[in-house]
Design an enzyme around this catalytic site. Structure first.
Site, PDB file in Angstrom:
ATOM      1  N   SER A  69       0.829  -1.205   0.000  1.00 57.06           N
ATOM      2  CA  SER A  69       0.000   0.000   0.000  1.00 57.06           C
ATOM      3  C   SER A  69       0.863   1.255   0.000  1.00 57.06           C
ATOM      4  O   SER A  69       2.004   1.256   0.456  1.00 57.06           O
ATOM      5  CB  SER A  69      -0.911   0.022   1.230  1.00 57.06           C
ATOM      6  OG  SER A  69      -1.792  -1.073   1.224  1.00 57.06           O
TER       7      SER A  69
HETATM    8  N1  SAH Z   1      -0.692  -4.899   3.987  1.00 58.30           N
HETATM    9  C1  SAH Z   1      -0.087  -5.227   2.729  1.00 58.30           C
HETATM   10  C2  SAH Z   1      -1.020  -4.915   1.585  1.00 58.30           C
HETATM   11  C3  SAH Z   1      -0.982  -6.020   0.570  1.00 58.30           C
HETATM   12  S1  SAH Z   1      -2.230  -5.937  -0.687  1.00 58.30           S
HETATM   13  C4  SAH Z   1       1.265  -4.568   2.583  1.00 58.30           C
HETATM   14  O1  SAH Z   1       1.552  -3.636   3.337  1.00 58.30           O
HETATM   15  O2  SAH Z   1       2.058  -4.971   1.735  1.00 58.30           O
HETATM   16  C5  SAH Z   1      -3.502  -6.958   0.009  1.00 58.30           C
HETATM   17  C6  SAH Z   1      -3.165  -8.381   0.287  1.00 58.30           C
HETATM   18  O3  SAH Z   1      -4.365  -9.031   0.698  1.00 58.30           O
HETATM   19  C7  SAH Z   1      -2.628  -9.191  -0.883  1.00 58.30           C
HETATM   20  O4  SAH Z   1      -1.392  -9.744  -0.537  1.00 58.30           O
HETATM   21  C8  SAH Z   1      -3.689 -10.289  -1.100  1.00 58.30           C
HETATM   22  O5  SAH Z   1      -3.150 -11.532  -1.486  1.00 58.30           O
HETATM   23  C9  SAH Z   1      -4.311 -10.384   0.280  1.00 58.30           C
HETATM   24  N2  SAH Z   1      -5.660 -10.944   0.345  1.00 58.30           N
HETATM   25  C10 SAH Z   1      -6.673 -10.791  -0.531  1.00 58.30           C
HETATM   26  N3  SAH Z   1      -7.763 -11.460  -0.101  1.00 58.30           N
HETATM   27  C11 SAH Z   1      -7.425 -12.046   1.086  1.00 58.30           C
HETATM   28  C12 SAH Z   1      -8.126 -12.861   2.032  1.00 58.30           C
HETATM   29  N4  SAH Z   1      -9.406 -13.220   1.873  1.00 58.30           N
HETATM   30  N5  SAH Z   1      -7.459 -13.263   3.126  1.00 58.30           N
HETATM   31  C13 SAH Z   1      -6.159 -12.931   3.337  1.00 58.30           C
HETATM   32  N6  SAH Z   1      -5.454 -12.157   2.480  1.00 58.30           N
HETATM   33  C14 SAH Z   1      -6.074 -11.711   1.373  1.00 58.30           C
END
Ligand code: SAH
Length: 228
Positions: A69
């Protein structure tokens, strides 16, 4: 925690200070959140080819169609969560692990869920290298982590079509759920406080754009995200 000198550099520290200044100008006021962003080496959560851009206020690719993000988004969500040291915090969407590190730096006991095993594994390694030991579980975070509930804070870092009921149920009384809710193009940030056994207060703020929350209480998996 301060990163080992080999993992950081004066140049990156200067760039982090400039980023913190930008976040202040964009309206982030929580000094503890700003201090954590000034301390955690974001470059270590992206591929080294992206290090030159690691302290710009932008989202960056982390593979598998996912992103780390934008720092403003991390700061804004963390500020809304109002983390106190010792709080039990559930993060949905570990991704790179950067947001996880910020929560650990604020003294929370962190539980983080990620649906893509390869991302969860890489995040775990990076966090361990920095001396952080959150509990990370591979699974569908749209159902929460009932065995570890209740949580003082739940932070969802992917876009939800609606507020997953299990997350409301897994909040402690007084606990906060911060979650972007909307369609695929745009989501509004919600901060939901559990005010009683069957009472929640929902505050809505600005629009953001996240990658989709894919799962039983999220969006269906259309196969656009490669499992590996
Ligand atoms: N907090 C992260 C943001 C990553 S983007 C950072 O700082 O890098 C969001 C993430 O959510 C992705 O890695 C995606 O694979 C994950 N995601 C999507 N749906 C999900 C679910 N149902 N349960 C767990 N993770 C999920």
């Amino acid at each position: 925690m301060n990163p080992a000198p080999s993992l950081d550099s004066r140049r990156f520290r200067r760039e982090r200070e400039a980023l913190v200044q930008q976040l202040r100008e964009k309206g982030i006021t929580d000094e503890r959140v700003l201090e954590a962003i000034g301390r955690i080496p974001r470059h270590l959560f992206v591929d080294s080819a992206l290090w030159p851009r690691a302290y710009e206020d932008i989202a960056l690719p982390i593979g598998f169609g996912q992103t780390i993000s934008q720092p403003f988004t991390v700061a804004y969500q963390t500020q809304l969560l109002q983390v106190q040291p010792g709080d039990r915090v559930l993060e949905i969407g570990t991704g790179s692990g950067y947001q996880t590190a910020i929560l650990c730096a604020l003294g929370a006991e962190v539980f983080s869920m990620e649906r893509l095993p390869a991302l969860a594994e890489r995040a775990r390694e990076r966090l361990e290298a920095l001396g952080f030991h959150p509990a990370i579980r591979v699974g569908d975070g749209s159902l929460g982590w009932p065995e570890q509930a209740p949580f003082d804070g739940i932070l969802v870092t992917a876009a939800a079509p609606s507020v997953p009921e299990p997350l409301l149920e897994q909040l402690a009384i007084g606990g906060r759920l911060v979650i972007p809710v909307g369609d695929i193009q745009e989501q509004y940030m919600h901060r939901i406080v559990r005010t009683g056994p069957q009472a929640w207060r929902d505050e809505v703020s600005y629009p953001f754009r996240f990658v989709p929350l894919i799962g039983e209480r999220g969006w269906p998996n259309k196969g656009e995200v490669e499992e590996l």
